[in-house]
Structure formats: C-alpha cells, structure tokens
Design an enzyme around this catalytic site. Structure first.
Site, mmCIF file in Angstrom:
data_model
loop_
_atom_site.group_PDB
_atom_site.id
_atom_site.type_symbol
_atom_site.label_atom_id
_atom_site.label_comp_id
_atom_site.label_asym_id
_atom_site.label_seq_id
_atom_site.Cartn_x
_atom_site.Cartn_y
_atom_site.Cartn_z
ATOM 1 N N SER A 130 0.841 -1.208 0.000
ATOM 2 C CA SER A 130 0.000 0.000 0.000
ATOM 3 C C SER A 130 0.865 1.242 0.000
ATOM 4 C CB SER A 130 -0.929 0.074 1.217
ATOM 5 O OG SER A 130 -1.082 -1.146 1.829
ATOM 6 N N HIS B 253 -9.353 -2.895 -6.562
ATOM 7 C CA HIS B 253 -7.945 -3.152 -6.857
ATOM 8 C C HIS B 253 -7.765 -4.542 -7.448
ATOM 9 C CE1 HIS B 253 -5.695 0.268 -5.028
ATOM 10 N NE2 HIS B 253 -6.876 0.457 -4.492
ATOM 11 N N HIS C 291 -3.040 -11.673 0.681
ATOM 12 C CA HIS C 291 -2.629 -11.942 2.055
ATOM 13 C C HIS C 291 -3.295 -13.204 2.609
ATOM 14 C CE1 HIS C 291 -2.480 -7.594 1.264
ATOM 15 N NE2 HIS C 291 -1.443 -7.554 2.085
ATOM 16 N N TYR D 283 -4.857 -13.200 5.382
ATOM 17 C CA TYR D 283 -6.118 -12.779 6.019
ATOM 18 C C TYR D 283 -7.292 -12.696 5.059
ATOM 19 C CZ TYR D 283 -5.026 -7.945 4.511
ATOM 20 O OH TYR D 283 -4.732 -6.818 3.778
ATOM 21 N N GLU D 284 -7.002 -12.775 3.757
ATOM 22 C CA GLU D 284 -8.078 -12.810 2.767
ATOM 23 C C GLU D 284 -8.586 -14.239 2.566
ATOM 24 O OE1 GLU D 284 -7.207 -9.606 -0.538
ATOM 25 O OE2 GLU D 284 -5.310 -10.421 0.200
ATOM 26 N N ALA E 233 3.466 -1.539 3.739
ATOM 27 C CA ALA E 233 3.139 -0.506 4.719
ATOM 28 C C ALA E 233 2.972 -1.224 6.047
ATOM 29 C CB ALA E 233 1.860 0.212 4.331
ATOM 30 N N MET F 279 1.390 -7.421 8.028
ATOM 31 C CA MET F 279 0.612 -8.630 7.709
ATOM 32 C C MET F 279 1.036 -9.247 6.384
ATOM 33 S SD MET F 279 -3.096 -7.016 8.701
ATOM 34 C CE MET F 279 -3.242 -5.885 10.105
ATOM 35 N N SER F 280 2.230 -8.943 5.946
ATOM 36 C CA SER F 280 2.674 -9.467 4.640
ATOM 37 C C SER F 280 4.157 -9.815 4.716
ATOM 38 C CB SER F 280 2.428 -8.407 3.552
ATOM 39 O OG SER F 280 3.272 -7.288 3.734
ATOM 40 N N ASN G 96 1.737 4.031 10.362
ATOM 41 C CA ASN G 96 1.107 4.438 11.626
ATOM 42 C C ASN G 96 2.008 3.976 12.767
ATOM 43 O OD1 ASN G 96 -0.200 1.701 10.578
ATOM 44 N ND2 ASN G 96 -0.151 1.589 12.806
ATOM 45 N N HIS H 223 -7.713 3.317 9.976
ATOM 46 C CA HIS H 223 -7.347 2.857 8.632
ATOM 47 C C HIS H 223 -7.257 4.020 7.641
ATOM 48 C CE1 HIS H 223 -6.649 -0.037 5.475
ATOM 49 N NE2 HIS H 223 -7.676 0.406 4.782
HETATM 50 I I1 8IG Z 1 -0.337 0.045 7.315
HETATM 51 O O1 8IG Z 1 -0.137 -1.406 13.005
HETATM 52 C C1 8IG Z 1 -0.250 -1.236 8.803
HETATM 53 N N1 8IG Z 1 -0.225 -2.562 8.644
HETATM 54 N N2 8IG Z 1 -0.103 -5.874 11.964
HETATM 55 N N3 8IG Z 1 -0.116 -3.604 12.500
HETATM 56 C C2 8IG Z 1 -0.130 -4.605 11.561
HETATM 57 N N4 8IG Z 1 -0.168 -4.360 10.252
HETATM 58 C C3 8IG Z 1 -0.193 -3.072 9.873
HETATM 59 C C4 8IG Z 1 -0.182 -2.009 10.765
HETATM 60 C C5 8IG Z 1 -0.143 -2.296 12.151
HETATM 61 N N5 8IG Z 1 -0.214 -0.867 10.072
#
Ligand code: 8IG
Length: 272
Positions: free
Chosen positions: A32, A64, A86, A88-89, A116, A211-212, A235, A247
């Site tokens: 991202s 996307h 991912h 999680y999908e 990201a 998460m990737s 973040n 988000h």
């Molecule tokens: I953008 O704070 C992003 N992806 N696990 N934690 C996790 N994945 C993320 C985060 C986060 N910010």
C-alpha cells in the site's frame, strides 16, 4: 493437481509470452502506498492483469485488481507486482507467494518486497521508510509446508541466515543516506494488535509490524533469489502513540508518501 512450483513455471511462461519480456532481472512487490509511487519509475512497456495468469488469485480489496507491469529501469528488466494477496483474505501460503515464485521462474534473481506497516519506534514517525534487516514470522505457517519441493528445487529446510541480503542492504544505504533498519514482525491480521501484543513484539526484538512480506521472503530465499525488504511506516503501532489506530489515516500516510517512495525506488533499483 500440479504442485506450486510447476504452477509458477506455467504462469511464468504465460507472463513471458504475453509481456514479450524473455527474462526479468528484478521483481518489486508493491505494498500500500508504493503503487502510487511506482509511477515515477516510468511508463511500463506492458501491463498484464494478473487474473489472466495461472494460479493468481484476485485481491479482495475493493477496486484493486492485480497487475504485473513490465518496464526498463537503468537497463534492468523490472516487473512491478501490484495487488498483493494476504493470508487474512483466506488465501493459502502457496497462493500468497505465487507471484514471487512466478517472477523468479521468469528469471528474476532479486525480489524487492515493499509494504506498509506499523512502527514501534516512537522516533521513526509515519511516512518514513525502513530497510528490513530481519523478520519474525508470526503467521504460524510457511510456504514450504506440505509435500517436499519437487526434484531440482532446494530443500525445504532452507537456511534463513541473511534472509534479507546484506549485499542489497548495503547497496541501498550507498544510494540513499539516512535510512534506518528494522526487524519486521509478520502477524496474520487482519485486525491490528492490542497494546499488549505490541509490547510482546517489542520484547522479542520487533521494530515494525505488518501482515505481509515474511512468507514471500521465505519463498524467494528458498528459490535462491536475493531479498530486499522496504517498509513504509504508516502508523504508530497500537499503544506507541496516544489515540486509536485508524485505517483512513494509514491510507493518508501512503498517499502523502507516494512521491518520496517513487523517488526512493528510482534511486535504489539501479544499484541492485
Ligand atoms: I499500514 O499497526 C499497517 N499494517 N499488523 N499492525 C499490523 N499491520 C499493519 C499495521 C499495524 N499498520
């Protein structure tokens, strides 16, 4: 059922036929924010919807679809892979790493994984890029689970010392001054962490959470490619700054960083 390695070989042949690129040098998986930046690399000679290639699953993010963009950067044949998928999908580890296996089967010896992520270091504010030095795989899975790789592929008991190539990291620092390095902890998500989980991550040595990336890095190393990981801190991780994670804010950070991410890729790719 073909095995994931044959499936990647099949997709690589389709990719070569459609793109007209015989062999790639570098593949960049765009996280991202990075896709918007990557337009700075130039006009692609070819754009392929990844849905037209065997084994690719569509991202579930609204609006996307996945694409593979082919372009020349300083004489290197580069593939940009957008629309990462991912765990999680609901995807398997093999599906998550299929684009990386495909690009390696299509010749790429260097894999750049961008993402990201959340940042644990209060001195590295959102918008900064960190070079991944090492990772902690908290997905509780591996792309090497299952039957052993077929004849001709490396052992599944792959050595992950120097997973994130010291040579490539040195090249990046040579091209761009002032980038920090960090340890990326990959969770399954899709929820963000609790503050307690972030404290755990910190105690274990993580400076970035996402998460990737971790499964793709393992798959790439297994196939003998060199791996570079670049994280955009989008973040502060939960509990690091006051206030909740949001988000929309994460997306905003990506938008705001796009220009600098493009400039960064433009500086880095020629030295890999
Ligand atoms: I953008 O704070 C992003 N992806 N696990 N934690 C996790 N994945 C993320 C985060 C986060 N910010």
């Amino acid at each position: 059922m073909t095995n994931p390695y044959e499936l990647a070989q099949l997709a690589a042949n389709e990719l070569r036929n459609i793109s007209g690129v015989d062999s790639y040098d570098v593949a960049v998986v765009l996280g991202s924010g990075w896709k918007e930046g990557a337009v700075a690399l130039g006009v692609p000679s070819n754009v392929i919807p990844s849905a037209s290639l065997s084994g690719f699953v569509a991202p579930t993010v609204a609006g996307h679809s996945g694409q593979i963009l082919s372009l020349d950067v300083a004489g290197l044949k580069v593939a940009l892979v957008s629309g990462r998928v991912h765990l999680y999908e609901g995807n398997s580890a093999d599906q998550v790493v299929h684009p990386v296996r495909t690009l390696i089967a299509a010749g790429a010896r260097t894999i750049v994984l961008t993402n990201a992520c959340g940042g644990l270091d209060p001195t590295i504010s959102p918008g900064h890029v960190v070079v991944i030095r090492d990772h902690l795989n908290f997905t509780a899975t591996s792309p090497l689970e299952g039957p052993p790789p077929p004849e001709g592929y490396g052992s599944r008991f792959v050595d992950l010392t120097d997973l994130y190539s010291a040579r490539l990291r040195a090249a990046v620092h040579g091209a761009v001054a002032g980038l920090n390095e960090g340890v990326y902890l990959g969770f399954r998500g899709p929820h963000y962490e609790t503050p307690a989980e972030i404290e755990m991550a910190r105690a274990m040595g993580a400076t970035l959470v996402g998460m990737s990336t971790v499964l793709e890095a393992i798959a790439a190393r297994h196939l003998g490619a060199e791996v570079l990981g670049l994280s955009l801190v989008s973040n502060y991780a939960a509990g690091v700054a006051s206030g909740p994670l949001n988000h929309a804010e994460v997306l905003e950070t990506g938008q705001a960083a796009a220009t600098s991410l493009g400039a960064l890729l433009t500086q880095i790719l020629p030295v890999l």
